[in-house]
Design an enzyme around this catalytic site. Structure first.
Site, PDB file in Angstrom:
ATOM      1  N   HIS A  50       3.483  -7.760 -12.714  1.00 28.66           N
ATOM      2  CA  HIS A  50       4.016  -7.647 -11.367  1.00 28.66           C
ATOM      3  C   HIS A  50       5.548  -7.610 -11.363  1.00 28.66           C
ATOM      4  CE1 HIS A  50       3.478  -8.100  -7.003  1.00 28.66           C
ATOM      5  NE2 HIS A  50       4.665  -8.678  -7.063  1.00 28.66           N
ATOM      6  N   LYS A  92      10.530   0.915   2.323  1.00 30.26           N
ATOM      7  CA  LYS A  92       9.790   0.594   1.107  1.00 30.26           C
ATOM      8  C   LYS A  92       8.345   0.286   1.467  1.00 30.26           C
ATOM      9  CE  LYS A  92       9.764  -2.355  -2.938  1.00 30.26           C
ATOM     10  NZ  LYS A  92      10.003  -3.712  -3.408  1.00 30.26           N
ATOM     11  N   GLU A  94       4.876  -1.833  -0.015  1.00 28.31           N
ATOM     12  CA  GLU A  94       4.497  -2.864  -0.963  1.00 28.31           C
ATOM     13  C   GLU A  94       3.035  -3.239  -0.765  1.00 28.31           C
ATOM     14  OE1 GLU A  94       7.491  -5.582  -2.947  1.00 28.31           O
ATOM     15  OE2 GLU A  94       6.778  -6.717  -1.246  1.00 28.31           O
ATOM     16  N   HIS A  96      -0.289  -5.952  -1.005  1.00 33.07           N
ATOM     17  CA  HIS A  96      -0.745  -7.337  -1.040  1.00 33.07           C
ATOM     18  C   HIS A  96      -2.256  -7.326  -1.216  1.00 33.07           C
ATOM     19  CE1 HIS A  96       1.156 -11.395   0.240  1.00 33.07           C
ATOM     20  NE2 HIS A  96       1.572 -11.007  -0.936  1.00 33.07           N
ATOM     21  N   ASN A  97      -2.693  -6.595  -2.236  1.00 32.92           N
ATOM     22  CA  ASN A  97      -4.121  -6.331  -2.406  1.00 32.92           C
ATOM     23  C   ASN A  97      -4.915  -7.576  -2.764  1.00 32.92           C
ATOM     24  OD1 ASN A  97      -3.386  -3.694  -2.016  1.00 32.92           O
ATOM     25  ND2 ASN A  97      -3.235  -3.237  -4.203  1.00 32.92           N
ATOM     26  N   HIS A  98      -4.489  -8.265  -3.802  1.00 32.02           N
ATOM     27  CA  HIS A  98      -5.311  -9.389  -4.254  1.00 32.02           C
ATOM     28  C   HIS A  98      -5.310 -10.546  -3.264  1.00 32.02           C
ATOM     29  CE1 HIS A  98      -5.096  -7.602  -8.547  1.00 32.02           C
ATOM     30  NE2 HIS A  98      -6.132  -7.150  -7.879  1.00 32.02           N
ATOM     31  N   GLN A 241      -1.310 -18.497   0.585  1.00 29.87           N
ATOM     32  CA  GLN A 241      -0.014 -18.554   1.266  1.00 29.87           C
ATOM     33  C   GLN A 241      -0.223 -18.277   2.744  1.00 29.87           C
ATOM     34  OE1 GLN A 241       2.184 -15.442  -0.680  1.00 29.87           O
ATOM     35  NE2 GLN A 241       1.052 -15.905  -2.536  1.00 29.87           N
ATOM     36  N   SER A 314       6.098 -19.998  -1.504  1.00 27.11           N
ATOM     37  CA  SER A 314       6.180 -20.284  -0.074  1.00 27.11           C
ATOM     38  C   SER A 314       6.924 -19.139   0.597  1.00 27.11           C
ATOM     39  CB  SER A 314       6.911 -21.605   0.170  1.00 27.11           C
ATOM     40  OG  SER A 314       6.093 -22.670  -0.241  1.00 27.11           O
ATOM     41  N   SER A 535       0.866  -1.684  -8.258  1.00 26.75           N
ATOM     42  CA  SER A 535      -0.177  -2.702  -8.247  1.00 26.75           C
ATOM     43  C   SER A 535      -1.275  -2.255  -9.198  1.00 26.75           C
ATOM     44  CB  SER A 535      -0.718  -2.878  -6.826  1.00 26.75           C
ATOM     45  OG  SER A 535      -1.880  -3.680  -6.848  1.00 26.75           O
TER      46      SER A 535
HETATM   47  N1  LIG Z   1       6.297   3.106  -7.912  1.00 29.62           N
HETATM   48  C1  LIG Z   1       7.610   2.895  -7.868  1.00 29.62           C
HETATM   49  N2  LIG Z   1       8.452   3.918  -7.686  1.00 29.62           N
HETATM   50  C2  LIG Z   1       9.785   3.724  -7.599  1.00 29.62           C
HETATM   51  N3  LIG Z   1      10.364   2.528  -7.652  1.00 29.62           N
HETATM   52  C3  LIG Z   1       9.595   1.457  -7.811  1.00 29.62           C
HETATM   53  C4  LIG Z   1       8.181   1.595  -7.944  1.00 29.62           C
HETATM   54  N4  LIG Z   1       7.671   0.374  -8.085  1.00 29.62           N
HETATM   55  C5  LIG Z   1       8.706  -0.481  -8.039  1.00 29.62           C
HETATM   56  N5  LIG Z   1       9.873   0.179  -7.880  1.00 29.62           N
HETATM   57  C6  LIG Z   1      11.203  -0.415  -7.726  1.00 29.62           C
HETATM   58  O1  LIG Z   1      11.360  -1.485  -8.628  1.00 29.62           O
HETATM   59  C7  LIG Z   1      12.128  -2.528  -8.025  1.00 29.62           C
HETATM   60  C8  LIG Z   1      11.416  -3.848  -8.162  1.00 29.62           C
HETATM   61  O2  LIG Z   1      10.298  -3.846  -7.310  1.00 29.62           O
HETATM   62  P1  LIG Z   1       9.635  -5.180  -6.804  1.00 29.62           P
HETATM   63  O3  LIG Z   1       9.436  -6.095  -7.961  1.00 29.62           O
HETATM   64  O4  LIG Z   1       8.472  -4.812  -5.986  1.00 29.62           O
HETATM   65  O5  LIG Z   1      10.821  -5.721  -5.907  1.00 29.62           O
HETATM   66  P2  LIG Z   1      10.724  -6.888  -4.847  1.00 29.62           P
HETATM   67  O6  LIG Z   1      10.511  -8.129  -5.655  1.00 29.62           O
HETATM   68  O7  LIG Z   1      12.031  -6.839  -4.169  1.00 29.62           O
HETATM   69  O8  LIG Z   1       9.588  -6.588  -3.954  1.00 29.62           O
HETATM   70  C9  LIG Z   1      12.361  -2.126  -6.574  1.00 29.62           C
HETATM   71  O9  LIG Z   1      13.632  -1.590  -6.449  1.00 29.62           O
HETATM   72  C10 LIG Z   1      11.335  -1.047  -6.347  1.00 29.62           C
HETATM   73  O10 LIG Z   1      11.767  -0.127  -5.381  1.00 29.62           O
END
Ligand SMILES: Nc1ncnc2c1ncn2[C@@H]1O[C@H](COP(=O)(O)OP(=O)(O)O)[C@@H](O)[C@H]1O
Ligand SMILES: [Mg+2]
Lengths: 732, 224, 77, 77
Positions: A50, A92, A94, A96-98, A241, A314, A535
């Site tokens: 992750h 962006k 993101e 939250h599947n699991h 959470q 948290s 993910s």
């Molecule tokens: N599939 C993807 N394509 C492009 N950038 C990605 C991808 N997955 C993650 N990133 C980039 O990697 C960085 C770290 O992502 P992430 O760990 O999800 O950050 P955060 O903890 O802020 O949510 C971010 O800048 C995100 O945009």
């Protein structure tokens, strides 16, 4: 280090935390000794899939990330594009599947909370949320429970915090039965000069933690949840959470006001892996060290272990770096917003992250080792020789009349109206929403300069499963088509790669092919990737991997708000046209699914450049006010698109397809880059000089009539509406 | 003419209300922790989830310091408009009769609703006189209006029922289809639908503007 | 001292949550359940239990729509 | 038989409602209140009280984040 009285953790502990034996060895090497409990916990999180993108980082580097509009690319909490008028749009997606599979309401709610924090962490005010949801077939009680919980959770968070949920997508497919997908996308706006990065800089600057207090939420969540397949074993349930949108609302206002007043050096949200990930990433980006005093961290529960405090997930917390002179003003502003703010540490020049409790050093690690030196793995892709996914149960035999087929498609859970879902979301707060769900293919949000933003999120996982490369290009194209229908050309793209276990060769192949397709499509569209999320390990113990699901989110700009497009027919007598060159096919279509057909092992080829040209022409025609309506033709093909335009406009239509081929394919076949347009004849004639365009009918009357060769389809608007309203039964 | 729009921690629609009010007059935000109404001629208690709507919608907000001033202002006859969460706050503060309960459908629901003007002579609807109905969005999870039967009878008799949902539009299960009510003296008005979200054709409808327009007429009429 | 406040919808006021639960139970194999009502439970530590009634009247309950009942729990809590 | 189920947020799980109420009380003149937790109250008539636990697990409570306590009330109710 203090002579630790407790036994040091063993390699077995490391394995239990998700590290491999070789990774544990490497940790020992980086530390020059065996790590203690706190250190091992922190390594295990930062070196998890992750946080470290162990199996995807090399692939992600192949994505195009630069373009004239990009202001902030991947690497920060969110990407951003220039939208004109001195403003940038941060966005962006993101997953939250699991957490959502375990507790759908809180899982989805905190998913929204998390993505919103990423947006305001870079200084943008969140202006919209979109949700991308996938569950198993709705015939199972579990799917309906997950759907209901996730939708309530998203609504609860977004509605309460005052950010409109303006769009999304929803699919039901067997492979998501044991591993639902809950992805959320957010957009924010900021003055171009207010964007803030997360790098901790300035030796001696102070680290201030603000927001909710720290409890035992989601301890072990990031690594355990994100990298182990969900089994039937319910005992492994982590602490759920719980989200508090009220706290986040205050946190958001407080963060934005802190930035507006210029009080912060940098800002970062606490997400997966909590304080560990935030502090280490800030230090890494600034190439500095950080000292943290855990005794200063406000706790929700007494007697928390140092490692628990460092890895707690948290919700509703932020971390910022402040010059010593500004600490007082920062804490004062926290008070105004009734947010607890505490100085918990300082920026150092040691390059180490050092954790203290009451002055005693309890953990000491090189920042580079934690953040940048996790081993990356090469994928071993191999195209599967056997079909991976079983066909869905047949609900149509193929003997149905065209009218019966259309009604079945309209009523199918993947096509039926999403109204019962989006009515649970506030789509209009902030007074920017010019196109709500079902008014157009993309949501439209007004900008202060008279222009507008268009945004869409999309992915048909079944088509990606059939052909990960072309399927991903199609998903990306569909986003751009959606934007074109409201008159927008794309500025940038975000993506969430939801896949199974990448250590399996066929999943590695899906992932590799999908990223190859994504890169190609984004280049062709001129819509670079500005951020995203990955993910992996989305598999059910018994049911196997999910469909490969690269969820694509795209943002575009409309020059003049007043001219943005709509999807419903507007005037009786307007001409209806089919734009786009691709010939449709029933392969991997919604109809093929309803007929219980097995997935093909490839999708039909198409001309990517030609589709992009069609999209541009449609976007320009819409933006110039030359068309009355525009709708992209997706699941269910042309017939479903006609029905949707009729329902949205409350008008019938009569359409005749001259094409000689198979009528079922003409009516219900699918292909990328096709549009159903309506408008004046003269406009259609003009547009036909630019792009492939066939005039196929007229708007009007109470009935919907479609003829294709020998096939005739005839029904009333009321019949269509009844079929289209079938989702209501799932959310009583 | 100046509107004061309250801002609680957790208000969401306060900026929308501010912008809507500015279409007919001046307007400024009033922070919940202050008692000074800054010379406002009319008060708007906006929508949102003040204090997260925890416990009961509006229950905590009604004790904010600014509410002491609003209660005094209302008791002096000053016009007060409560929208959605603001309506709940005014009921909790006893400035309006009745209470709001969880929607009968047990879900947050966002829908464009059609409203009948049950009392066209009131200070908050005078500019809508002649409109057959108003189309205004509603979005809430606690919007089921309740008051005791005898109270409802009395309210209907004295014109305190100002707005009703038209048939088919009462998704929250409000008694007697009540969407908006005023106090006995006619200077405090609350409604569940959001007039501030119906002030521009671009975003759907302008019917809500008439509520703000009516308030302006009332204030200016009283001054003249 | 630990105290508990039980807050219930007043008799005669529609309680859609109670109705929904009552409707859902038979499908889960629970027959013969009736009179379901759903309310709120507040538990707290107070120095001065005599304040509880005022707290309920002012904040915890809305007497127009809700009844409340205060229970003082074992002081050792 | 009349039964009552008290449903509370599990220890250690965030209780945003409890926090918000606890923060509000001092301003209303109620000092020295702490440990505020808000949960749900379910009251119902059951023929077979042995079903209550299963009912809680399956429908009334969310065992992942809530604890429940069943009280059987005076049968005369
Ligand atoms: N599939 C993807 N394509 C492009 N950038 C990605 C991808 N997955 C993650 N990133 C980039 O990697 C960085 C770290 O992502 P992430 O760990 O999800 O950050 P955060 O903890 O802020 O949510 C971010 O800048 C995100 O945009
Ligand atoms: Mg982040």
């Amino acid at each position: 280090m203090p002579e630790d009285t407790v036994a040091l953790p063993s390699v077995e502990d490391a394995l239990a935390l998700g590290l491999t034996a070789a990774e544990y060895e490497l940790v020992c090497e980086k530390q020059g000794r065996a790590p203690n409990v706190l250190e091992l916990a922190m390594y295990s999180l930062l070196w998890s899939e992750h946080c470290a993108y162990k199996h995807s980082k090399k692939l992600l580097r192949t994505l195009p990330t630069e373009g004239p509009h990009v202001v902030m690319g991947p690497g920060e909490n969110a990407g951003a594009v220039d939208v004109g008028g001195g403003l940038v749009c941060a966005f962006k997606v993101e997953s939250h599947n699991h957490p959502s599979a375990v507790e759908p309401f809180q899982g989805a709610a905190t998913g929204v909370g998390g993505i919103l924090r990423d947006i305001f962490a870079i200084g943008a005010r969140p202006i919209a949320v979109l949700d991308s949801l996938r569950f198993g077939e709705p015939s199972t009680a579990r799917s309906r429970y997950l759907l209901d919980g996730a939708v309530r959770g998203i609504g609860h968070y977004g509605n309460s915090i005052g950010v409109p949920t303006v769009g999304g997508e929803l699919y039901f497919e067997g492979p998501y039965e044991h591993n639902c997908l809950v992805n959320a996308m957010a957009l924010g706006l900021a003055p171009a000069d207010r964007l803030v990065r997360s790098a901790a800089t300035g030796m001696g600057n102070v680290l201030v933690l603000f927001g909710a207090s720290t409890g035992r939420d989601g301890i072990g969540g990031a690594s355990v949840l994100a990298s182990a397949e969900l089994g039937a074993d319910e005992d492994k349930r982590p602490t759920v959470q719980v989200g508090d949108p009220f706290e986040e609302k205050k946190l958001m206002e407080c963060s934005l006001e802190l930035l507006e007043r210029g009080l912060l050096v940098s800002l970062q949200d606490l997400g997966a892996a909590g304080l560990t990930s935030s502090a280490c990433e800030m230090a890494s980006k600034g190439e500095m060290g950080i000292d943290i005093e855990l005794a200063q961290v406000p706790l929700r529960e007494p007697d928390m272990q140092p490692f628990e405090i460092m890895v707690s997930e948290s919700q509703e917390r932020m971390l910022c770096v402040v010059t010593p002179a500004n600490v007082g003003a920062v804490l004062e502003l926290c008070k105004k917003w009734e947010v607890t703010g505490t100085a918990i540490g300082a920026v150092t020049d040691t390059g180490q992250i050092r954790v203290f409790t009451g002055g005693e050093l309890v953990g000491d690690m090189p920042v580079r080792a934690l953040v940048d030196e996790c081993p990356l793995y090469d994928l071993k892709p191999e195209r599967p020789s056997q079909p991976i996914y079983p066909p869905a149960a047949a609900v149509l035999s193929g003997e149905e009349s065209p009218t019966e087929t259309l009604l079945a498609l309209l009523a199918s859970p993947n096509i039926a109206s999403r109204r019962p879902v989006f009515e649970q979301y506030d789509a209009i707060v902030q007074s920017r929403t010019v196109r709500r769900p079902e008014q157009a293919d993309a949501a439209v949000l007004a900008l202060p300069d008279g222009g507008a933003l268009a945004v869409s999120i999309d992915c048909n996982g079944r088509r990606v499963a059939a052909d990960p490369y072309l399927g991903t290009i199609e998903a990306t194209l569909e986003c751009a088509s959606n934007l074109a229908c409201v008159g927008a050309e794309p500025l940038g793209t975000t993506n969430n790669l939801n896949f199974g276990n990448p250590e399996k060769p066929h999943i590695a192949w899906q992932l590799t092919e999908a990223v190859r397709g994504l890169a190609e499509a984004c280049l062709a569209l001129g819509a670079p990737i500005v951020g995203g999320n990955v993910s992996l390990y989305n598999e059910g113990a018994a049911s196997g991997p999910i469909y490969p699901t690269p969820v694509i989110g795209m943002v575009g700009r409309i020059p003049a708000l007043a001219l943005c497009g709509r999807l419903g027919f507007v005037n009786e007598g307007d001409e209806i046209a089919l734009a786009g060159a691709c010939s449709s096919s029933l392969l991997a279509s919604e109809l093929a699914k309803l007929r219980g057909e097995i997935l093909p092992d490839a999708l039909a080829q198409f001309d990517l450049q030609a589709i992009c040209a069609t999209q541009r022409a449609v976007a320009q025609a819409v933006a110039a006010g030359r068309l009355q309506s525009a709708h992209d033709i997706a699941e269910g093909g042309l017939a479903v698109a006609v029905a949707e335009c009729c329902l949205a406009g409350g008008l019938g239509a009569s359409v005749t397809l001259e094409e000689s081929g198979d009528p079922t394919t003409a009516l219900f076949g699918e292909a990328p880059g096709r549009f159903l347009l309506s408008g004046a004849t003269a406009q259609m004639e003009l547009l036909a000089q630019e792009i492939p365009l066939e005039r196929i009918g007229t708007v009007g009357s109470e009935r919907v009539l479609l003829t294709a060769g020998q096939a005739r389809l005839d029904c009333t608007l009321a019949e269509l509406a009844r079929a289209h309203g079938s989702l209501g039964a799932l959310l009583p | 003419m100046k509107f004061g729009v309250l801002q609680f921690p957790g208000s969401c629609d306060e900026v929308d209300a501010l912008q809507a009010a500015r279409r007919v007059g001046d307007a400024e935000l009033l922070w919940h922790g202050e008692r000074d109404l800054r010379g406002a001629d009319a008060i708007v208690v906006p929508g949102g989830f003040s204090y997260g709507d925890y416990l009961r919608a509006g229950a905590i907000a009604r004790f904010a310091p600014v509410m002491e001033s609003v209660i005094a202002f209302a008791n002096d006859g000053g016009p007060v408009l409560g929208i959605c969460n603001g309506f709940q706050v005014l009921c909790e503060a006893r400035l309006l009769p009745g209470a709001l309960l969880p929607n009968a459908n047990l879900r947050f629901t966002f829908r464009q609703v059609k409203l009948e003007i049950a009392n066209p002579d009131c200070a908050f609807t005078s500019a809508a006189a002649g409109a057959a109905s108003l189309s205004i969005p509603a979005k809430h999870s606690w919007g089921r209006y309740y008051a005791e039967e005898h109270t409802l009878d009395e309210m209907e008799r004295t014109g305190q029922v100002v707005l009703r949902y038209l048939p088919g539009h009462n998704f929250n299960g409000s008694l007697r289809d009540i969407a908006g009510v005023q106090n006995a003296t006619g200077n405090v008005f609350g409604l569940m639908p959001h007039p501030e979200h119906a002030v521009d054709e671009m975003t759907g409808s302008t019917d809500g503007l008439r509520i703000f327009e009516s308030m302006r007429l009332t204030v200016e009429g009283a001054r003249a | 001292m630990r105290a508990r406040v039980l807050i219930r919808p007043k008799a005669g006021i529609l309680d859609p949550q109670g109705v929904a639960v009552e409707r859902a139970l038979p499908a889960l194999g629970f027959e013969d359940v009736s009179g379901v009502h759903i309310g709120r439970l507040v538990e707290l530590d107070v120095q001065d239990p005599s304040q509880l009634q005022a707290m309920c009247e002012k904040l915890l309950a809305n007497p127009l729509i809700e009844d409340y009942e205060v229970q003082l729990l074992d002081g050792s809590q």
